[in-house]
Scaffold this motif. Structure first.
Motif, PDB file in Angstrom:
ATOM      1  N   PRO A 118       0.820  -1.208   0.000  1.00 18.69           N
ATOM      2  CA  PRO A 118       0.000   0.000   0.000  1.00 18.69           C
ATOM      3  C   PRO A 118       0.855   1.260   0.000  1.00 18.69           C
ATOM      4  O   PRO A 118       1.969   1.263   0.521  1.00 18.69           O
ATOM      5  CB  PRO A 118      -0.812  -0.120   1.287  1.00 18.69           C
ATOM      6  CG  PRO A 118       0.024  -0.972   2.173  1.00 18.69           C
ATOM      7  CD  PRO A 118       0.753  -1.921   1.271  1.00 18.69           C
ATOM      8  N   HIS A 119       0.363   2.305  -0.598  1.00 18.03           N
ATOM      9  CA  HIS A 119       0.999   3.628  -0.613  1.00 18.03           C
ATOM     10  C   HIS A 119       2.373   3.602  -1.255  1.00 18.03           C
ATOM     11  O   HIS A 119       3.287   4.284  -0.795  1.00 18.03           O
ATOM     12  CB  HIS A 119       1.086   4.216   0.802  1.00 18.03           C
ATOM     13  CG  HIS A 119      -0.247   4.318   1.471  1.00 18.03           C
ATOM     14  ND1 HIS A 119      -1.220   5.181   1.070  1.00 18.03           N
ATOM     15  CD2 HIS A 119      -0.775   3.627   2.505  1.00 18.03           C
ATOM     16  CE1 HIS A 119      -2.282   5.040   1.821  1.00 18.03           C
ATOM     17  NE2 HIS A 119      -2.046   4.097   2.701  1.00 18.03           N
ATOM     18  N   GLN A 120       2.542   2.799  -2.301  1.00 18.89           N
ATOM     19  CA  GLN A 120       3.788   2.803  -3.047  1.00 18.89           C
ATOM     20  C   GLN A 120       3.471   2.868  -4.528  1.00 18.89           C
ATOM     21  O   GLN A 120       2.492   2.281  -4.995  1.00 18.89           O
ATOM     22  CB  GLN A 120       4.624   1.557  -2.753  1.00 18.89           C
ATOM     23  CG  GLN A 120       5.297   1.611  -1.421  1.00 18.89           C
ATOM     24  CD  GLN A 120       6.513   0.703  -1.380  1.00 18.89           C
ATOM     25  OE1 GLN A 120       6.702  -0.148  -2.207  1.00 18.89           O
ATOM     26  NE2 GLN A 120       7.331   0.918  -0.378  1.00 18.89           N
ATOM     27  N   ALA A 121       4.310   3.578  -5.269  1.00 22.64           N
ATOM     28  CA  ALA A 121       4.111   3.699  -6.703  1.00 22.64           C
ATOM     29  C   ALA A 121       4.320   2.347  -7.363  1.00 22.64           C
ATOM     30  O   ALA A 121       5.152   1.550  -6.946  1.00 22.64           O
ATOM     31  CB  ALA A 121       5.074   4.731  -7.276  1.00 22.64           C
ATOM     32  N   LYS A 122       3.548   2.095  -8.419  1.00 27.86           N
ATOM     33  CA  LYS A 122       3.589   0.825  -9.125  1.00 27.86           C
ATOM     34  C   LYS A 122       4.209   1.040 -10.503  1.00 27.86           C
ATOM     35  O   LYS A 122       3.956   2.067 -11.154  1.00 27.86           O
ATOM     36  CB  LYS A 122       2.162   0.300  -9.276  1.00 27.86           C
ATOM     37  CG  LYS A 122       2.048  -1.084  -9.839  1.00 27.86           C
ATOM     38  CD  LYS A 122       0.601  -1.479  -9.916  1.00 27.86           C
ATOM     39  CE  LYS A 122       0.180  -1.261 -11.356  1.00 27.86           C
ATOM     40  NZ  LYS A 122      -1.178  -1.595 -11.669  1.00 27.86           N
ATOM     41  N   VAL A 123       5.042   0.099 -10.945  1.00 24.53           N
ATOM     42  CA  VAL A 123       5.666   0.194 -12.266  1.00 24.53           C
ATOM     43  C   VAL A 123       4.663  -0.282 -13.299  1.00 24.53           C
ATOM     44  O   VAL A 123       4.116  -1.380 -13.197  1.00 24.53           O
ATOM     45  CB  VAL A 123       6.950  -0.653 -12.335  1.00 24.53           C
ATOM     46  CG1 VAL A 123       7.544  -0.590 -13.731  1.00 24.53           C
ATOM     47  CG2 VAL A 123       7.952  -0.179 -11.313  1.00 24.53           C
ATOM     48  N   VAL A 124       4.411   0.538 -14.324  1.00 21.46           N
ATOM     49  CA  VAL A 124       3.509   0.181 -15.401  1.00 21.46           C
ATOM     50  C   VAL A 124       4.344  -0.321 -16.569  1.00 21.46           C
ATOM     51  O   VAL A 124       5.313   0.318 -16.971  1.00 21.46           O
ATOM     52  CB  VAL A 124       2.656   1.394 -15.832  1.00 21.46           C
ATOM     53  CG1 VAL A 124       1.777   1.037 -17.014  1.00 21.46           C
ATOM     54  CG2 VAL A 124       1.821   1.875 -14.671  1.00 21.46           C
TER      55      VAL A 124
END
Length: 69
Positions: free
Chosen positions: A43-49
């Motif tokens: 939670p609350h972490q940027a995700k790599v697209v």
């Protein structure tokens, strides 16, 4: 700045029993379903697209682009 020097030797059993209290915690994960696949992320972490070939494009947080990779 260092603290005061120890007043007396700490016994081996005291040292080891103190260290035994430190425990690793499992990271908290959030379960989401994307395109029919169940994905677990922190939670609350940027995700790599990534694109269809697996190339990393950018970082995404709450549905918005936040940074380039």
């Amino acid at each position: 700045m260092a603290g005061n020097p120890p007043k007396r030797k700490v016994s081996r059993s005291n040292t080891r029993s103190r260290r035994a209290q430190w425990k690793a915690e499992a990271p908290t994960l959030v379960k989401t379903v994307e395109n029919g696949k169940t994905v677990y992320s922190r939670p609350h972490q940027a995700k790599v697209v990534t694109d269809s070939q697996g190339t990393e494009l950018f970082l995404e947080y709450k549905g918005r682009k936040v940074a380039d990779v």
